[in-house]
Design an enzyme around this catalytic site. Structure first.
Site, mmCIF file in Angstrom:
data_model
loop_
_atom_site.group_PDB
_atom_site.id
_atom_site.type_symbol
_atom_site.label_atom_id
_atom_site.label_comp_id
_atom_site.label_asym_id
_atom_site.label_seq_id
_atom_site.Cartn_x
_atom_site.Cartn_y
_atom_site.Cartn_z
ATOM 1 N N GLU A 33 0.831 -1.213 0.000
ATOM 2 C CA GLU A 33 0.000 0.000 0.000
ATOM 3 C C GLU A 33 0.862 1.258 0.000
ATOM 4 O OE1 GLU A 33 -3.055 -0.421 -1.245
ATOM 5 O OE2 GLU A 33 -3.497 -1.774 0.427
ATOM 6 N N THR A 35 2.889 2.135 -2.196
ATOM 7 C CA THR A 35 4.214 1.809 -2.729
ATOM 8 C C THR A 35 4.258 2.055 -4.232
ATOM 9 O OG1 THR A 35 3.391 -0.438 -2.819
ATOM 10 C CG2 THR A 35 4.893 0.081 -1.011
ATOM 11 N N ASP A 36 3.081 2.130 -4.881
ATOM 12 C CA ASP A 36 3.107 2.209 -6.366
ATOM 13 C C ASP A 36 3.736 3.509 -6.860
ATOM 14 O OD1 ASP A 36 0.796 3.707 -5.707
ATOM 15 O OD2 ASP A 36 -0.484 2.749 -7.218
ATOM 16 N N SER A 67 -24.878 7.725 -17.084
ATOM 17 C CA SER A 67 -24.543 6.865 -15.957
ATOM 18 C C SER A 67 -25.823 6.290 -15.373
ATOM 19 C CB SER A 67 -23.799 7.662 -14.877
ATOM 20 O OG SER A 67 -23.905 6.966 -13.638
ATOM 21 N N GLY A 123 -12.484 2.176 -1.650
ATOM 22 C CA GLY A 123 -11.126 1.661 -1.803
ATOM 23 C C GLY A 123 -11.043 0.430 -2.695
ATOM 24 N N LEU A 124 -12.050 0.235 -3.567
ATOM 25 C CA LEU A 124 -12.046 -0.933 -4.457
ATOM 26 C C LEU A 124 -11.879 -0.512 -5.919
ATOM 27 C CD1 LEU A 124 -14.922 -2.998 -2.762
ATOM 28 C CD2 LEU A 124 -12.452 -3.260 -2.450
ATOM 29 N N SER A 126 -13.323 1.892 -7.911
ATOM 30 C CA SER A 126 -14.440 2.173 -8.815
ATOM 31 C C SER A 126 -13.990 3.163 -9.893
ATOM 32 C CB SER A 126 -15.621 2.734 -8.028
ATOM 33 O OG SER A 126 -15.223 3.858 -7.274
ATOM 34 N N GLU A 159 -6.681 10.255 -14.719
ATOM 35 C CA GLU A 159 -7.037 10.513 -13.316
ATOM 36 C C GLU A 159 -6.124 11.589 -12.715
ATOM 37 O OE1 GLU A 159 -8.398 7.224 -11.151
ATOM 38 O OE2 GLU A 159 -8.278 8.246 -9.226
ATOM 39 N N ASP A 171 -4.146 0.514 -9.775
ATOM 40 C CA ASP A 171 -5.559 0.188 -9.997
ATOM 41 C C ASP A 171 -5.868 -0.016 -11.479
ATOM 42 O OD1 ASP A 171 -5.434 0.782 -7.344
ATOM 43 O OD2 ASP A 171 -6.590 2.640 -7.477
#
Ligand code: GLA
Length: 384
Positions: A33, A35-36, A67, A123-124, A126, A159, A171
Site C-alpha cells: 500500500e 508503494t506504487d 450513468s 477503496g475498491l 471504482s 485521473e 488500480d
C-alpha cells in the site's frame, strides 16, 4: 451483479443504437500500500465487481454519456473537447477521452452508457474501473489497440491530470491485466509482473467499514508528500535514490533524524512494505498461507501505525477478524482512511466468517457493514 442483456437493451432504447459492450473490474490489493507511486511493489487481484460500458457511434459530433448509477446524462462536443474536469462523475470517462485525443486520435461523436456495481468510495477502485471500461470502449470505436500497460498509463494520466487525483498505476494496471483466480505482483518501476495463483481453498472476503474513502481528498496527497520528503533527504546523501523503492531501512537509521518525524514514519512504512510485498508473493507462490497471513497482519500494523493510513473502524474490523475460524490474513486495502478490509479466508469457512464478522462489527460500532465473499476475476474485456 449486473445483467449485460438488461444493460444492452437499456442503451438501445436510450440511444436507438446497438452498443458494443465492455467490462472492467474493480480490485482488491492483497498487500503493498502506497508503494506504487514510490516505484515499488504491489500485489492486487481484480474482483467480481465491475463497470460495464456500452458504446455506439453518433452522427452529430456529440459525446453523450449516461450513468445508470446516477441516472444522469451529460452531453459534450467532441470538438473541441472540454479542457478540464468539472468535479463531476463524467470527469472520469471524459478524462480518458481527453487523454486519447491528446495522443493524436480524432474522437468522433459517440453515446456511452456506464453501469457499475463496484462500491463507490470504498477503496475498491471504482474510478479505475470506469476509466478502463471507457478506454477499451473508445479504443474500439477509434480502431486503436494499445498494449495493456500503455493503456493503464493513459488511464492513470486521465485521473492525475483531468480528474486531479494523484494516484499511482496499481488500480488501472490490475483492472486491465488481471487473470482469473490469480493475484499479480507488479513492479511499478518497469511494470513487469508475476502472476500468483490463489488456491481454490482460499476466498477473498471484502469487508466494507462503510467509512468513505477518497484519493482526491486531503490525506492521500499529504501522505504522498510526506513520504516523498523523506526520499529527498536520503537522495541528498545517496543521489542514486530517486524513489523510496531505492531506499533501505539502513538509510533511515543513518539519516532518519534529518527528517520530520512524520516523514520518517511514512518512509518506514513504504520501505518495509516493499520488502513484505515481495515476500508475500513468494509465500503465495509456494502455498505458504501462514506466512502470507503473517505478512498481511504486519502490513496492517505498519499501515495503521507508521503510515497513519487507517481509521478506527478499519482497525476494529481487522481486530475482530483475527480469531474467527478460517482466517488466513486481514488488513485494510486500498488508498486508506476508510473503505474495506481484505480477509483471506478458508473457502469452507468463508460464509460463516462473513456472518460472524458482520455481527461483531455491528455490535461494536453500531454500523452495519457490507461483507462480500469474492473471487479473483479476469481483467477488462469485450462482452459478446
Ligand atoms: C489508491 C491509488 C493507488 C495506490 C493506492 C494505495 O488506490 O489509486 O494508486 O496508491 O491508493 O496503495
Amino acid at each position: 451483479m449486473h445483467d449485460a442483456k438488461v444493460f444492452r437493451s437499456m442503451h438501445k432504447s436510450r440511444f436507438q443504437a446497438e452498443p458494443a459492450l465492455f467490462v472492467a473490474p474493480g480490485r482488491v490489493n492483497l498487500i503493498g500500500e502506497h508503494t506504487d507511486y514510490a516505484e515499488g511493489f504491489v500485489m492486487p487481484a481484480a474482483i467480481n465487481f465491475a463497470t460495464l460500458a456500452g458504446i455506439s457511434p453518433r452522427g452529430d459530433g456529440k459525446i453523450v454519456i449516461y450513468s445508470e448509477n446516477y441516472g444522469e446524462e451529460r452531453t459534450f462536443e467532441a470538438e473541441p473537447l472540454p479542457e478540464k474536469g468539472s468535479g463531476h462523475w463524467s470527469d472520469y470517462p471524459m478524462g480518458v477521452v481527453h487523454v486519447l485525443a491528446g495522443e493524436g486520435h480524432r474522437i468522433p461523436g459517440f453515446s456511452l452508457s456506464i453501469w457499475s456495481d463496484v462500491p463507490l468510495a470504498s477503496g475498491l477502485s471504482s474510478s479505475a474501473a470506469i476509466e478502463v471500461a471507457t478506454a477499451i470502449a473508445v479504443e474500439k470505436l477509434i480502431c486503436a489497440a494499445y498494449p495493456g500497460p500503455v493503456l493503464a498509463r493513459l488511464c492513470q494520466r486521465a485521473e492525475n491530470e483531468y480528474v486531479g487525483a494523484n494516484c499511482g498505476i496499481m488500480d488501472q494496471f490490475i483492472s486491465i491485466g488481471a487473470k482469473e483466480n490469480h493475484a499479480l505482483l507488479l513492479d511499478c518501476r518497469d511494470l513487469s509482473f508475476k502472476l500468483a495463483p490463489i488456491p481454490d481453498h482460499v476466498a477473498l472476503v471484502i469487508a466494507n467499514t462503510m467509512v468513505k474513502h477518497s484519493v482526491a481528498g486531503g490525506d492521500y496527497p499529504t501522505r504522498r508528500r510526506e513520504s516523498e520528503a523523506a526520499c529527498a533527504v536520503i537522495a541528498g546523501h545517496r543521489p542514486g535514490v530517486k524513489f523510496l523503492r531505492d531506499a533501505t531501512l539502513e538509510d533511515l537509521e543513518k539519516w532518519g533524524r534529518e527528517m520530520a518525524p512524520k516523514s520518517l514514519m511514512r518512509a518506514r512504512h513504504v520501505i518495509s512494505e516493499n520488502l513484505r510485498t515481495v515476500a508475500a508473493a513468494e509465500a503465495l507462490l509456494r502455498g505458504d498461507m501462514k506466512e502470507l497471513g503473517r505478512l498481511m497482519a504486519e502490513a496492517h500494523t505498519s499501515y495503521s501505525k507508521d503510515f497513519e493510513g487507517s481509521c478506527v473502524e478499519a482497525d476494529i474490523m481487522v481486530e475482530l477478524a483475527a480469531d474467527l475460524p478460517g482466517l488466513i490474513g486481514a488488513r485494510l486495502t486500498g488508498g486508506g482512511f476508510g473503505g474495506c478490509t481484505i480477509n483471506l479466508v478458508e473457502q469452507k469457512d468463508a460464509h460463516g466468517f462473513a456472518e460472524a464478522l458482520c455481527a461483531r462489527y455491528t455490535l461494536r460500532t453500531g454500523i452495519a457493514p457490507q461483507i462480500h465473499v469474492c473471487h479473483a476475476a479476469a481483467g477488462a474485456h469485450r462482452l459478446e
